[in-house]
Scaffold this active site. Structure first.
Site, PDB file in Angstrom:
ATOM      1  N   ASP A  90      44.214  71.626  43.132  1.00 19.55           N
ATOM      2  CA  ASP A  90      43.916  72.011  44.518  1.00 19.55           C
ATOM      3  C   ASP A  90      43.608  70.764  45.363  1.00 19.55           C
ATOM      4  O   ASP A  90      42.692  70.007  45.045  1.00 19.55           O
ATOM      5  CB  ASP A  90      42.702  72.964  44.453  1.00 19.55           C
ATOM      6  CG  ASP A  90      42.494  73.735  45.721  1.00 19.55           C
ATOM      7  OD1 ASP A  90      43.171  73.459  46.722  1.00 19.55           O
ATOM      8  OD2 ASP A  90      41.612  74.618  45.716  1.00 19.55           O
TER       9      ASP A  90
ATOM     10  N   GLY B  11      50.830  75.118  51.036  1.00 20.70           N
ATOM     11  CA  GLY B  11      52.178  75.173  51.591  1.00 20.70           C
ATOM     12  C   GLY B  11      52.467  74.058  52.572  1.00 20.70           C
ATOM     13  O   GLY B  11      53.379  74.171  53.398  1.00 20.70           O
TER      14      GLY B  11
ATOM     15  N   ASP C 155      44.525  80.354  52.213  1.00 21.54           N
ATOM     16  CA  ASP C 155      43.904  81.325  51.311  1.00 21.54           C
ATOM     17  C   ASP C 155      44.066  82.770  51.795  1.00 21.54           C
ATOM     18  O   ASP C 155      43.853  83.061  52.970  1.00 21.54           O
ATOM     19  CB  ASP C 155      42.400  81.034  51.190  1.00 21.54           C
ATOM     20  CG  ASP C 155      42.141  79.791  50.363  1.00 21.54           C
ATOM     21  OD1 ASP C 155      43.109  79.057  50.064  1.00 21.54           O
ATOM     22  OD2 ASP C 155      40.973  79.546  50.025  1.00 21.54           O
TER      23      ASP C 155
END
Ligand code: GLA
Length: 519
Positions: free
Chosen positions: A283, A322, A343
């Site tokens: 992440d 993205g 999210d």
């Protein structure tokens, strides 16, 4: 009385020493005052100890010149520049800004000096609850952002052969966030192995953020109190015939402010392999403070290479919301899946906005490498069962990873039926690996179709509107010349007999009719 020479000398020394120690004391007082006593200049930290043994720290590295304050504030994944200061000693307002890719993020901090403490107040977002904390002097440099690391030249990381169909499993974040622990993970694995989910293909049990403690003297990543023994936990999940996933960030800190893999990529990949992990979600988070979006590819490639060298097949799931058109390079850095959006939240609005916006990404997914519109919210309570059916249908049409995000220990039969619908799952898992596309849209009604192996197609009639609607799909818009010989309603589990040039169904608000057709 006459004083002896020696006595005079010692008196002189005493007076001198007293002056010297007084000067020294004054000097330290001055130093303390100039560092932390008189104004806000200095490095300050507000520590917020967590039950897992870690501490969520806010660092304020400030320089005060008269009534102007400059500097930085660092908390979890955020590193702000102070860009404006107003007010005075009894309450400064600092406007703080950071760039998040190409977007600016601003927050306001109120700070004031009280004795040798700084009283701090802020809101995470405008209008959200006021957070108050007390900061104390921090060692100089602690909490400052480390240097960028040199980045590798781009190359193609070899395919790891995993995820020939979209990954299926469960992830802790949507339901548990920071409350996930060893016991919860074992209980979820127990549930998945016994409630029918394993039978229909759910496989990975994934720990998201907040498992980390820090690093030991050799730089090895360690788990916090919530996860006393990662290897034993992985063994347990494997003993249930399931696989286990872990989470990290290329930044120094994860999104929740825990230890990231920055500068320890190979070491961490080896640790995950030694513990027996099968899946990594990686992440971006705090990496945004060191690298630009254009550098993401190189940063993700670094971990892709590290996982290849780790000596264990580990599914690599990219999470950078993205950005930087990740679908164009995700496979090249060894990614088996890449998030395509920010999210998801457990609401119709969030889910439908994400799900219905994925049409143009279809050409980029293929076996081994999937678009990931984020984890499922099915069963978390923010949508009704029709909306969750739409969620499951959309994700299957998109050939998206199916990572449940609810508490598998307490599912209603309705939710279990949605998550374990074999016929819908088979659409997601079809061996062709081709995401579906929108074939028509008329107001709130949309028709999507997904090509399947054996020349079959899955067709979904979605009603995004607030009233029931009659939706008609003409065989011609699906490229068919005649009425399909076979049709199956995948939610009703019933065969359909088709006639003529089209098929019509009345679809409830936010519901879907999902059929599979073939000759
Ligand atoms: C980001 C990710 C989420 C979750 C959290 C954890 O927001 O996109 O899926 O992993 O971080 O902090």
């Amino acid at each position: 009385m006459r004083m002896g020479r020696d006595m005079k000398m010692s008196l002189h020394r005493l007076r001198f020493q007293t002056i010297e120690s007084r000067t020294r004391a004054l000097f330290f007082l001055f130093l303390a005052a100039s560092c932390h006593g008189r104004d806000l200049t200095g490095n300050w930290v507000a520590r917020d100890p967590q039950p897992d043994g870690t501490s969520r720290d806010t660092y304020l590295d400030l320089k005060q010149e008269g009534s102007r304050i400059r500097g930085h504030i660092r908390v979890t994944q955020y590193y702000y520049n102070v860009v404006e200061s107003t007010g005075g000693p009894d309450n400064f307002t600092l406007i703080c800004s950071m760039m998040d890719g190409h977007n600016e993020r601003r927050v306001e901090y109120q700070v004031k000096l009280v004795g040798d403490e700084v009283h701090v107040a802020t809101r995470r977002r405008p209008g959200s609850e006021l957070i108050e904390m007390v900061a104390h002097p921090a060692p100089p440099g602690e909490g400052t952002l480390p240097q960028r690391l040199p980045l590798p030249e781009p190359h193609a990381v070899p395919d790891n052969g995993l995820a020939r169909t979209p990954p299926m499993g469960w992830n802790s974040w949507n339901k548990f966030a920071g409350r996930v622990d060893d016991a919860a993970l074992r209980a979820i694995a127990d549930a998945m192995a016994s409630n029918g989910m394993k039978e229909v293909g759910y496989e990975y049990v994934n720990i998201d953020d907040t498992w980390q403690a820090g690093r030991d003297a050799q730089g090895n990543i360690t788990s916090n109190k919530k996860f006393p023994d990662m290897k034993a936990l992985a063994d347990y999940v494997h003993s249930k015939g399931l696989k286990i996933g872990i989470y990290s960030s290329p930044g120094p800190k994860t999104c929740a402010g825990y230890e990231g893999s920055y500068g320890h990529e190979e070491q961490d990949a080896k640790t995950y392999a030694a513990w027996g992990f099968d899946y990594l979600k990686y992440d971006w988070c705090d990496a945004r403070n060191l690298y630009t979006d254009e550098e993401m590819r190189a940063v993700y490639q670094k971990m892709g290479d590290a996982l290849r060298k780790a000596g264990r097949p580990i599914l690599y799931s990219l999470c950078q919301y993205g950005r930087a058109e990740v679908w164009k390079w995700g496979a090249l850095v060894g990614g088996n899946a890449w998030r395509t959006t920010g999210d998801i939240r457990d609401s119709w609005d969030s889910m439908s906005k994400i799900g219905f916006s994925q049409d143009e990404l279809a050409p980029f997914a293929k076996p081994g490498h999937w678009n990931d519109p984020d984890m499922l919210e099915i069963g978390n309570g923010g949508m009704n069962d029709d909306e969750y059916k739409t969620h499951m249908t959309l994700w299957s049409i998109l050939a998206a990873p199916l990572l449940a995000g609810n508490d598998l220990r307490e599912m209603s039969p309705g939710i279990a039926a949605i998550l374990t619908n074999r016929e819908v799952i088979a659409i997601d898992q079809d061996s062709e690996g081709k995401p579906g596309r929108r074939v028509s849209k008329s107001g709130d009604q949309e028709i999507w179709a997904k090509p399947l192996s054996g020349g079959r197609q899955a067709v979904a009639l979605f009603n995004r509107g607030s009233e029931p609607a009659l939706i008609t799909v003409k065989w011609s818009i699906l490229g068919l010349k005649s009425t399909p010989a076979h049709a199956r309603d995948l939610w009703k589990h019933a065969d359909l007999k088709l006639y003529g040039t089209d098929y019509s169904a009345t679809v409830r608000s936010h519901d879907v009719v999902f059929i599979r057709i073939s000759d």
